[in-house]
Design a protein around this motif. Structure first.
Motif, PDB file in Angstrom:
ATOM      1  N   ARG A  18      -1.072  55.316 139.244  1.00  0.00           N
ATOM      2  CA  ARG A  18      -1.085  54.665 137.931  1.00  0.00           C
ATOM      3  C   ARG A  18      -2.131  55.319 137.021  1.00  0.00           C
ATOM      4  O   ARG A  18      -1.887  55.531 135.838  1.00  0.00           O
ATOM      5  N   ASP A  19      -3.294  55.627 137.597  1.00  0.00           N
ATOM      6  CA  ASP A  19      -4.360  56.265 136.827  1.00  0.00           C
ATOM      7  C   ASP A  19      -3.902  57.626 136.307  1.00  0.00           C
ATOM      8  O   ASP A  19      -4.123  57.968 135.141  1.00  0.00           O
ATOM      9  N   VAL A  20      -3.242  58.389 137.154  1.00  0.00           N
ATOM     10  CA  VAL A  20      -2.727  59.703 136.752  1.00  0.00           C
ATOM     11  C   VAL A  20      -1.686  59.542 135.646  1.00  0.00           C
ATOM     12  O   VAL A  20      -1.711  60.266 134.641  1.00  0.00           O
ATOM     13  N   GLU A  21      -0.790  58.589 135.796  1.00  0.00           N
ATOM     14  CA  GLU A  21       0.243  58.369 134.783  1.00  0.00           C
ATOM     15  C   GLU A  21      -0.366  57.960 133.447  1.00  0.00           C
ATOM     16  O   GLU A  21       0.067  58.426 132.391  1.00  0.00           O
ATOM     17  N   GLU A  22      -1.395  57.101 133.480  1.00  0.00           N
ATOM     18  CA  GLU A  22      -2.069  56.688 132.242  1.00  0.00           C
ATOM     19  C   GLU A  22      -2.719  57.893 131.560  1.00  0.00           C
ATOM     20  O   GLU A  22      -2.637  58.041 130.337  1.00  0.00           O
ATOM     21  N   LYS A  23      -3.357  58.726 132.351  1.00  0.00           N
ATOM     22  CA  LYS A  23      -4.002  59.909 131.780  1.00  0.00           C
ATOM     23  C   LYS A  23      -2.976  60.883 131.221  1.00  0.00           C
ATOM     24  O   LYS A  23      -3.208  61.505 130.189  1.00  0.00           O
ATOM     25  N   GLU A  54      -1.287  53.913 145.097  1.00  0.00           N
ATOM     26  CA  GLU A  54      -0.559  53.451 143.917  1.00  0.00           C
ATOM     27  C   GLU A  54      -1.489  53.340 142.709  1.00  0.00           C
ATOM     28  O   GLU A  54      -1.098  53.651 141.588  1.00  0.00           O
ATOM     29  N   GLU A  55      -2.720  52.903 142.948  1.00  0.00           N
ATOM     30  CA  GLU A  55      -3.710  52.823 141.867  1.00  0.00           C
ATOM     31  C   GLU A  55      -4.019  54.228 141.332  1.00  0.00           C
ATOM     32  O   GLU A  55      -4.094  54.438 140.117  1.00  0.00           O
ATOM     33  N   LEU A  56      -4.181  55.191 142.226  1.00  0.00           N
ATOM     34  CA  LEU A  56      -4.407  56.581 141.804  1.00  0.00           C
ATOM     35  C   LEU A  56      -3.222  57.100 141.004  1.00  0.00           C
ATOM     36  O   LEU A  56      -3.401  57.773 139.990  1.00  0.00           O
ATOM     37  N   PRO A  74       4.865  55.089 169.509  1.00  0.00           N
ATOM     38  CA  PRO A  74       4.606  53.650 169.533  1.00  0.00           C
ATOM     39  C   PRO A  74       3.917  53.200 168.244  1.00  0.00           C
ATOM     40  O   PRO A  74       3.187  53.951 167.624  1.00  0.00           O
ATOM     41  N   SER A  75       4.158  51.972 167.891  1.00  0.00           N
ATOM     42  CA  SER A  75       3.551  51.399 166.707  1.00  0.00           C
ATOM     43  C   SER A  75       2.111  51.023 167.029  1.00  0.00           C
ATOM     44  O   SER A  75       1.845  50.397 168.052  1.00  0.00           O
ATOM     45  N   THR A  76       1.186  51.458 166.159  1.00  0.00           N
ATOM     46  CA  THR A  76      -0.227  51.142 166.377  1.00  0.00           C
ATOM     47  C   THR A  76      -0.773  50.452 165.142  1.00  0.00           C
ATOM     48  O   THR A  76      -0.260  50.629 164.038  1.00  0.00           O
ATOM     49  N   PRO A  77      -1.835  49.685 165.312  1.00  0.00           N
ATOM     50  CA  PRO A  77      -2.435  49.051 164.146  1.00  0.00           C
ATOM     51  C   PRO A  77      -2.997  50.095 163.193  1.00  0.00           C
ATOM     52  O   PRO A  77      -3.329  51.206 163.606  1.00  0.00           O
ATOM     53  N   ALA A  78      -3.118  49.716 161.941  1.00  0.00           N
ATOM     54  CA  ALA A  78      -3.632  50.635 160.926  1.00  0.00           C
ATOM     55  C   ALA A  78      -5.044  51.057 161.277  1.00  0.00           C
ATOM     56  O   ALA A  78      -5.893  50.236 161.587  1.00  0.00           O
ATOM     57  N   GLY A  79      -5.261  52.341 161.227  1.00  0.00           N
ATOM     58  CA  GLY A  79      -6.584  52.882 161.525  1.00  0.00           C
ATOM     59  C   GLY A  79      -7.157  53.561 160.304  1.00  0.00           C
ATOM     60  O   GLY A  79      -6.554  53.544 159.232  1.00  0.00           O
ATOM     61  N   PRO A  80      -8.324  54.181 160.451  1.00  0.00           N
ATOM     62  CA  PRO A  80      -8.968  54.802 159.303  1.00  0.00           C
ATOM     63  C   PRO A  80      -8.178  55.968 158.725  1.00  0.00           C
ATOM     64  O   PRO A  80      -8.318  56.294 157.558  1.00  0.00           O
ATOM     65  N   GLY A  81      -7.316  56.594 159.497  1.00  0.00           N
ATOM     66  CA  GLY A  81      -6.542  57.723 159.008  1.00  0.00           C
ATOM     67  C   GLY A  81      -5.263  57.321 158.298  1.00  0.00           C
ATOM     68  O   GLY A  81      -4.572  58.151 157.745  1.00  0.00           O
ATOM     69  N   ASP A  82      -4.924  56.041 158.363  1.00  0.00           N
ATOM     70  CA  ASP A  82      -3.688  55.575 157.741  1.00  0.00           C
ATOM     71  C   ASP A  82      -3.833  55.510 156.226  1.00  0.00           C
ATOM     72  O   ASP A  82      -4.914  55.365 155.678  1.00  0.00           O
ATOM     73  N   LEU A  83      -2.700  55.601 155.560  1.00  0.00           N
ATOM     74  CA  LEU A  83      -2.665  55.548 154.107  1.00  0.00           C
ATOM     75  C   LEU A  83      -2.917  54.138 153.605  1.00  0.00           C
ATOM     76  O   LEU A  83      -2.371  53.177 154.126  1.00  0.00           O
ATOM     77  N   ASP A  84      -3.722  54.035 152.583  1.00  0.00           N
ATOM     78  CA  ASP A  84      -3.913  52.779 151.879  1.00  0.00           C
ATOM     79  C   ASP A  84      -2.985  52.848 150.669  1.00  0.00           C
ATOM     80  O   ASP A  84      -3.304  53.463 149.660  1.00  0.00           O
ATOM     81  N   LEU A  85      -1.802  52.227 150.819  1.00  0.00           N
ATOM     82  CA  LEU A  85      -0.782  52.334 149.783  1.00  0.00           C
ATOM     83  C   LEU A  85      -1.244  51.772 148.449  1.00  0.00           C
ATOM     84  O   LEU A  85      -0.935  52.329 147.398  1.00  0.00           O
ATOM     85  N   GLU A  86      -1.996  50.686 148.480  1.00  0.00           N
ATOM     86  CA  GLU A  86      -2.489  50.113 147.231  1.00  0.00           C
ATOM     87  C   GLU A  86      -3.409  51.093 146.507  1.00  0.00           C
ATOM     88  O   GLU A  86      -3.328  51.255 145.288  1.00  0.00           O
ATOM     89  N   GLU A  87      -4.264  51.753 147.278  1.00  0.00           N
ATOM     90  CA  GLU A  87      -5.177  52.725 146.678  1.00  0.00           C
ATOM     91  C   GLU A  87      -4.411  53.929 146.120  1.00  0.00           C
ATOM     92  O   GLU A  87      -4.711  54.412 145.022  1.00  0.00           O
TER      93      GLU A  87
END
Length: 167
Positions: free
Chosen positions: A86-91, A82-84, A67-80
């Protein structure tokens, strides 16, 4: 060729100058290598963090039919994530640029060493040898590699400017 005091330039001094320049360049390569190693360590740490987050998320998913559940603390933060990423790619780009710069410094250091050998074996006149060093530095854009040290080509250009201004 002589300086203002009438003394001629000794080939041995030019050879030592070339070896010093090569040593300074090699030292700068070591510093850049340490900086690149630090960046690579940061990249490894960030990649490990990304993998851990993705693995933690993957093990928490039982199946696609759940079943579909609301995002919880264990869910992925896609923006975060993606930021990581981008940071890796820049480095990674920084490391590549640093490696290219290191190669350029190593090449110039090797060329200075070759020039020192050439001066010892092929020149008898200090003035002619000095001209060879000046042309070498101009051809290899040596001043761009030495931020806080004046090269012979720069000194020659400054002397030329001074003599043309006094004329």
């Amino acid at each position: 060729m002589s300086d203002d005091s009438g003394q001629t330039v000794a080939i041995e001094e030019l050879v030592e100058y070339c070896h010093t320049q090569a040593g300074l360049l090699s030292g700068r390569v070591e510093t850049m290598r340490e900086e690149a190693d630090e960046l690579l360590t940061e990249i490894d740490e960030e990649m490990a963090e990304l993998r851990t987050r993705l693995e933690d998320h993957a093990t928490g998913v039982e199946g696609v039919d759940g079943p579909s559940t609301p995002a919880g603390p264990g869910d992925l933060d896609l923006e975060e994530l993606e930021e990581l990423e981008r940071d890796v790619e820049e480095k990674q780009l920084l490391v590549e640029a640093k490696q290219a710069r290191m190669q350029a410094f190593q090449d110039l250091a090797a060329n200075y060493t070759d020039l020192a050998e050439e001066l010892q074996s092929e020149f008898d006149d200090g003035g002619t040898a000095l001209e060879r060093v000046i042309h070498f530095e101009a051809d290899h854009d040596a001043p761009a590699y030495f931020e806080s040290r004046e090269t012979l080509v720069e000194a020659a250009a400054a002397a030329s400017d001074e003599s043309s201004e006094s004329s």
